[in-house]
Design a protein around this motif. Structure first.
Motif: not given
Length: 268
Positions: A20-38, A88-93, A131-133
């Protein structure tokens, strides 16, 4: 048999066949993709292997340098403005109650205490704002409300191309830049505004255009075939390097009137 899960090469303690993966697991720090291997293991020997490449669905916002942009975020469950923030990748507002005026900052979060509107406002966009926001709600379990990809293009004059219905047109990125890592095609027509080709993802985003596009690799020119009146509009080709637009070509595509009068069906 045992199961081993990995995230970008780092092993999880999870040993179930499901992860089970949540978006938060790989968005902080913010990333647009993630690779999982089984890996399916038998006596320390891998007998089966799969990998999953997950992407955030991109909600593009495309603007030109120097313009204003508003990224919407509504959270009616935060009447004090303390539980909603942008990342985003550099700061929080967050909404800042100490600000004397909205216009004193180039980037600010709107006061949503009564309306729930905690939108992120850019008063004057710069190229490095690309960038991502993501807008987050920290009430109960943190989750994302909205995720945007902001693309800031350089300013440029419009070129003009004419077409007849059923024909094809060649649109080009007119640039002598040789060092770049991404090409983005964007169009603005009566049907709306869309990024329809992004070499970061190597795909066309509009299904009804997919079989009508023949793009070069890596996308510096494009052939759009079987043209109709609906294709009338602006087409932008942005060349990016290290996350910033370094060149842009903007073309206004108009239908040619066979009687000698240009069909100006498109308006900004």
């Amino acid at each position: 048999m045992t199961v081993q899960w990995y995230e970008d090469g780092k092993q999880f303690s999870e040993s179930s066949v499901h992860l089970n993966v949540t978006v938060r697991d790989w968005m902080i720090p913010l990333r647009d993709s993630m690779i999982y291997q089984c890996a399916l293991m038998e006596e320390q020997v891998c007998v089966s292997y799969q990998y999953f490449n997950l992407y955030i669905k991109r909600q593009y916002v495309v603007v030109s340098e120097g313009e204003e942009a508003v990224l919407s975020c509504f959270n009616q469950d935060d009447p004090h403005g303390t539980e909603t923030w942008w990342d985003n990748r550099y700061y929080t507002l967050k909404w800042d109650p100490s600000s004397l005026s909205r216009t004193e900052k180039q980037i600010y979060v709107t006061d949503g205490r009564t309306t729930g509107n905690y939108s992120l406002v850019f008063t004057t966009l710069m190229i490095n704002h690309t960038g991502w926001y993501s807008c987050w709600n920290d009430i109960n379990t943190p989750f994302t409300i909205n995720v945007y990809y902001l693309l800031v293009f350089l300013k440029s004059d419009l070129l003009t191309e004419f077409f007849s219905e059923g024909e094809q047109v060649v649109l080009r990125c007119n640039s002598d830049i040789t060092e770049y890592d991404r090409v983005v095609w964007f169009r603005r027509t009566a049907e709306g505004e869309h990024v329809f080709l992004d070499t970061d993802y190597e795909l066309a985003h509009l299904e009804y255009l997919y079989y009508r596009i023949n793009a070069s690799h890596p996308g510096s020119f494009m052939v759009l075939s079987n043209l109709t009146l609906k294709d009338t509009g602006e087409y932008w080709c942005g060349i990016f390097y290290n996350g910033e637009c370094v060149s842009v070509t903007k073309t206004l595509l108009l239908q040619w009137d066979p009687f000698g009068i240009n069909s100006m069906f498109y308006t900004e």
